[in-house]
Design an enzyme around this catalytic site. Structure first.
Site, short mmCIF file in Angstrom:
data_model
loop_
_atom_site.label_atom_id
_atom_site.label_comp_id
_atom_site.label_asym_id
_atom_site.label_seq_id
_atom_site.Cartn_x
_atom_site.Cartn_y
_atom_site.Cartn_z
CD GLU A 109 -5.56 -1.54 5.18
OE1 GLU A 109 -5.86 -0.75 4.27
OE2 GLU A 109 -4.81 -2.52 5.02
CG HIS A 132 -9.25 -5.20 7.47
ND1 HIS A 132 -9.39 -6.12 6.45
CD2 HIS A 132 -7.93 -5.18 7.76
CE1 HIS A 132 -8.21 -6.60 6.13
NE2 HIS A 132 -7.30 -6.05 6.92
CG HIS A 134 -6.00 -10.49 8.71
ND1 HIS A 134 -4.79 -10.15 9.26
CD2 HIS A 134 -6.38 -9.42 7.95
CE1 HIS A 134 -4.44 -8.93 8.86
NE2 HIS A 134 -5.40 -8.45 8.09
CD GLU A 162 -28.75 -19.02 9.48
OE1 GLU A 162 -29.88 -19.56 9.46
OE2 GLU A 162 -28.55 -17.86 9.88
CG HIS A 203 -5.12 -8.54 3.44
ND1 HIS A 203 -4.33 -7.44 3.18
CD2 HIS A 203 -5.54 -8.39 4.72
CE1 HIS A 203 -4.26 -6.69 4.28
NE2 HIS A 203 -5.00 -7.24 5.22
O1 2HA Z 1 -2.19 -3.97 10.02
O2 2HA Z 1 -4.69 -5.71 8.83
O3 2HA Z 1 -4.49 -4.58 6.47
C1 2HA Z 1 -3.54 -4.07 9.96
C2 2HA Z 1 -4.00 -4.74 8.74
C3 2HA Z 1 -3.63 -4.16 7.45
ZN ZN Z 2 -5.33 -6.64 7.08
#
Ligand code: 2HA
Ligand code: ZN
Length: 263
Positions: A109, A132, A134, A162, A203
């Protein structure tokens, strides 16, 4: 605490929250030369990585970036193989200054991180961090709510007091797309011109900020609102935060919130 400890502490926390299973998630952070020199004695490029897009606006800047396929779970015990410090040496090249000791390279990414840094730095010279990850409940929410920046912002603002204070600019959301590529990088960076957070349907989230704590805190607050949403979305509400309450709150905290959502 040096920068490696600060970064690996946050990566470890992200893992412990359950937001970075297996090799999920990635992080990048702009470093000063002083911070780099806390990790290496001298700045020497040992390897280069080429990108097809224009990094011209980042030339001579340093970033710490998680390695592709690295596990957040292992960051603390083995930072040098799971992280790299890189210098943008020309408009298409990152030079490795430290790390990736097992032959690693920057996260898949990296295009999204680097393009997003370019956009965030245009609106805020102090922007440094992109994470980033999840977050489970936020991902679940993206299966239920139609794709709309306005809708997600309104729901998340109204779940808890908040929210509007922590993300007055709201949140943005992209429809499902293939990750790791140029298209998602371009679309994410476009939204980063106006938002510090971009949700990726089914995602996760890309979030930016001026420090590790602030960026982590932004994700925590968004995820918390999503948790509350999932707990109540199929129930009858009796007490809600309404538009007037949010406006009152924004006034009390002097919050310059995005207009066109609750007014
Ligand atoms: O592999 O989260 O978006 C890492 C990730 C890809
Ligand atoms: Zn990811």
């Amino acid at each position: 605490m040096n920068i490696l400890e600060e970064v690996t502490n946050i990566l470890d926390l992200l893992y412990k929250h359950g937001w970075d299973e297996r090799n999920g998630g990635n992080l990048s952070m702009l470093l000063s030369e002083r911070e780099v020199l806390e990790v290496v004695k001298e700045i020497k490029i040992t390897k280069t990585f080429h990108y097809d897009f224009d990094l011209g606006e980042l030339i001579n800047k340093y970033f710490i970036i998680t390695a592709t396929s690295s596990y957040f779970k292992n960051m603390k015990s083995d930072p040098s193989s799971n992280l790299g410090i890189l210098k943008v040496i020309d408009k298409n090249t990152l030079g490795l200054v430290w790390g990736y000791t097992n032959g690693g390279k920057p996260t898949s990414e990296a295009p999204t991180h680097l393009k997003s840094h370019i956009e965030r730095l245009k609106v805020d010279a102090n922007s440094r961090v992109i994470i980033h990850c999840h977050p489970t409940n936020l991902i679940a929410m993206t299966h239920l709510v139609p794709i709309s920046n306005k809708k997600y912002t309104e729901i998340l603002w109204k779940m808890q007091t908040e929210s509007i204070v922590v993300f007055p600019e709201g949140v943005s959301i992209l429809p499902w797309m293939v990750c790791g590529g140029e298209e998602i990088a371009i679309e994410t960076a476009k939204l980063m011109k106006e938002y510090r957070s971009v949700i990726w349907t089914a995602h996760g989230i890309f979030a930016s900020g001026n420090s590790l704590d602030e960026t982590f805190g932004l994700i925590e607050t968004i995820e918390k609102a999503a948790i509350i949403y999932l707990k109540i979305c199929d129930k009858k509400y009796f007490n809600v935060i309404n538009n007037d309450n949010l406006i009152e709150l924004a006034k009390a905290f002097n919050v310059n919130y995005r207009h066109g959502i609750i007014d």
